[in-house]
Scaffold this motif. Structure first.
Motif, PDB file in Angstrom:
ATOM      1  N   ALA A 170       1.031  -1.251  -0.357  1.00 39.15           N
ATOM      2  CA  ALA A 170      -0.147  -0.092  -0.012  1.00 39.15           C
ATOM      3  C   ALA A 170       0.577   1.103  -0.212  1.00 39.15           C
ATOM      4  O   ALA A 170       0.728   1.910   0.646  1.00 39.15           O
ATOM      5  N   GLN A 219       0.541  -1.450  -4.907  1.00 40.66           N
ATOM      6  CA  GLN A 219      -0.605   0.000  -5.466  1.00 40.66           C
ATOM      7  C   GLN A 219      -0.882   0.667  -6.652  1.00 40.66           C
ATOM      8  O   GLN A 219      -1.763   0.606  -7.251  1.00 40.66           O
ATOM      9  N   SER A 220       0.628   1.147  -6.319  1.00 40.28           N
ATOM     10  CA  SER A 220       0.811   2.341  -8.074  1.00 40.28           C
ATOM     11  C   SER A 220       0.679   1.568  -8.875  1.00 40.28           C
ATOM     12  O   SER A 220       0.831   2.908  -9.521  1.00 40.28           O
ATOM     13  N   GLN A 238      -6.042   1.836 -11.585  1.00 40.06           N
ATOM     14  CA  GLN A 238      -7.469   1.923 -11.449  1.00 40.06           C
ATOM     15  C   GLN A 238      -7.496   2.283 -10.300  1.00 40.06           C
ATOM     16  O   GLN A 238      -8.717   2.900  -9.960  1.00 40.06           O
ATOM     17  N   HIS A 239      -6.984   1.445  -9.292  1.00 38.00           N
ATOM     18  CA  HIS A 239      -6.996   1.833  -7.508  1.00 38.00           C
ATOM     19  C   HIS A 239      -7.162   3.163  -7.719  1.00 38.00           C
ATOM     20  O   HIS A 239      -8.304   4.221  -6.964  1.00 38.00           O
ATOM     21  N   ASN A 294     -10.881   5.815  -7.016  1.00 43.26           N
ATOM     22  CA  ASN A 294     -11.154   6.615  -5.407  1.00 43.26           C
ATOM     23  C   ASN A 294     -11.391   7.366  -5.996  1.00 43.26           C
ATOM     24  O   ASN A 294     -12.380   8.309  -5.480  1.00 43.26           O
ATOM     25  N   LEU A 309      -9.973   6.017  -0.488  1.00 41.52           N
ATOM     26  CA  LEU A 309      -8.625   4.508  -1.096  1.00 41.52           C
ATOM     27  C   LEU A 309      -8.656   3.184  -0.631  1.00 41.52           C
ATOM     28  O   LEU A 309      -8.992   2.281  -1.251  1.00 41.52           O
ATOM     29  N   ALA A 349     -11.597   1.118  -2.242  1.00 45.42           N
ATOM     30  CA  ALA A 349     -11.185   1.073  -3.735  1.00 45.42           C
ATOM     31  C   ALA A 349     -10.364   0.484  -3.520  1.00 45.42           C
ATOM     32  O   ALA A 349     -10.210  -0.722  -4.823  1.00 45.42           O
ATOM     33  N   ASP A 350      -9.545   0.675  -2.985  1.00 50.02           N
ATOM     34  CA  ASP A 350      -8.385  -1.181  -2.757  1.00 50.02           C
ATOM     35  C   ASP A 350      -9.858  -2.173  -2.568  1.00 50.02           C
ATOM     36  O   ASP A 350      -8.889  -2.671  -2.974  1.00 50.02           O
ATOM     37  N   LEU A 402     -12.534  -2.491  -5.603  1.00 49.37           N
ATOM     38  CA  LEU A 402     -11.982  -2.845  -7.067  1.00 49.37           C
ATOM     39  C   LEU A 402     -11.553  -4.026  -7.491  1.00 49.37           C
ATOM     40  O   LEU A 402     -11.970  -4.464  -8.863  1.00 49.37           O
ATOM     41  N   TYR A 403     -11.931  -5.497  -6.889  1.00 49.69           N
ATOM     42  CA  TYR A 403     -11.176  -7.101  -7.449  1.00 49.69           C
ATOM     43  C   TYR A 403     -12.847  -7.188  -6.424  1.00 49.69           C
ATOM     44  O   TYR A 403     -12.893  -8.849  -6.358  1.00 49.69           O
ATOM     45  N   ALA A 460      -8.540  -5.573 -12.240  1.00 53.40           N
ATOM     46  CA  ALA A 460      -8.901  -3.842 -11.766  1.00 53.40           C
ATOM     47  C   ALA A 460      -9.121  -3.575 -12.935  1.00 53.40           C
ATOM     48  O   ALA A 460     -10.782  -2.768 -12.944  1.00 53.40           O
TER      49      ALA A 460
END
Length: 330
Positions: A44, A85-86, A90-91, A95, A136, A139-140, A143-144, A316
């Protein structure tokens, strides 16, 4: 990995070497979850910026150390997706979209937001990113389309906020996301060398795979029952960090033996510590060997994470196609 299995998502901020508190508080459970779930475990790194935005130079190396510890602890890259994460943009997109529908009041009532604003005084946390970190985090997870999230009891309120955001999204745009449910994990209490919770910020940790010499020195110097002044005094293992390590390291027979003999002064603190080292040192050596093997092949580690990034990105994007369609954005 079969998409019919429950989806698990969890991550850690890249803080470098992990310690025994991380192992028994989270990683051991993550390893077990691989058997029956489709697991996404991530670094993260964007979350790390919410409180450590002032120094980003350490993130990449800390991330590498963390992934090494993940795998050394038993996370299998062939069964779980390890990613950064970065590296999955799409995260950020999700977000942003969730931020458009999340009321400010929901974020301001977060217990973690209030607690850290009070306790972290050496830097400015009156920031948009820090206030909005639960968005965020949501979203993490969604997203899945994760259905379960491994959390401790103290984290349940955070996940409830995620479910509120999901409910609002689904109300406006249709049933796109399942509501993620807490997968409660009874994380054992792990005390550090000074008797407080094991934490890097306290400097009281025993790292995974730490050398035998260093591990032994730390264990032999650990704080035990402060009320037990002499060898013949009965002790209280319930306040002793060494006993908590016994409970996650030693077998049940040894734990019972330590419990009884501490309370009756049948053994001293040195005896107790030596008994712990009989089990802990071989475990640390096994972990150290696995870590060194991974560190000796840096390209293999890079390939594992790169493949994980690609897998996460594909999953994602497939879900973001549905999100954009539901919101009439494409």
């Amino acid at each position: 990995m079969s998409s019919k299995r429950p989806i698990i998502v969890s991550g850690m901020r890249p803080t470098g070497r992990l310690h025994l508190g991380h192992l028994h508080g989270a990683l051991a459970n993550w390893v077990k979850l691989q058997d029956d779930n489709e697991c996404f475990y991530f670094s993260a790194d964007w979350h790390a910026l919410t409180t450590n935005y002032h120094d980003t130079s350490v993130i990449k190396q800390a991330e590498r150390e963390m992934f090494v510890d993940f795998i050394a602890a038993g996370i299998d890259p062939s069964r779980s997706t390890l990613f950064i994460q970065s590296r999955v943009k799409q995260h950020a997109e999700l977000n942003l979209l969730l931020g458009m529908i999340t009321p400010l009041g929901w974020l301001e009532r977060s217990p973690t937001y209030k607690e850290q604003r009070e306790n972290i005084t050496d830097r400015d946390l009156a920031l948009y990113g820090f206030l909005g970190y639960p968005v965020l985090m949501t979203a993490d997870i969604i997203l899945y389309k994760a259905t379960r999230v491994p959390v401790g009891v103290d984290q349940v309120p955070h996940l409830e906020l995620s479910r509120e955001i999901v409910r609002k999204f689904n109300f406006h745009y249709g049933e796109v996301f399942p509501e993620p449910q807490p997968l409660l994990t009874a994380a054992p209490k792990i005390l550090g060398t000074d008797g407080r919770k094991m934490s890097k910020s306290y400097g009281n940790t025993i790292d995974l795979g730490e050398s035998a010499e260093s591990t032994q020195k730390k264990i032999m110097g650990m704080v035990t029952d402060p009320a037990r002044k002499r060898r013949q005094d009965p002790g209280n293992p319930d306040v002793c960090g060494v006993f908590y390590l016994h409970k996650v390291t030693s077998d049940a027979e040894t734990v019972a033996w330590v419990d009884q003999n501490c309370r009756t002064a049948g053994i001293g603190c040195v005896d107790c510590k030596k008994k712990l080292l009989e089990r802990l040192l071989p475990q640390q050596e096994e972990m150290r060997a696995r870590r060194e093997a991974l560190l000796a092949k840096p390209k293999d580690l890079d390939d594992i994470v790169q493949l994980g990034n690609e897998k996460a990105r594909a999953a994602a994007e497939a879900n973001m196609v549905q999100v954009r369609a539901a919101m009439k954005l494409e």
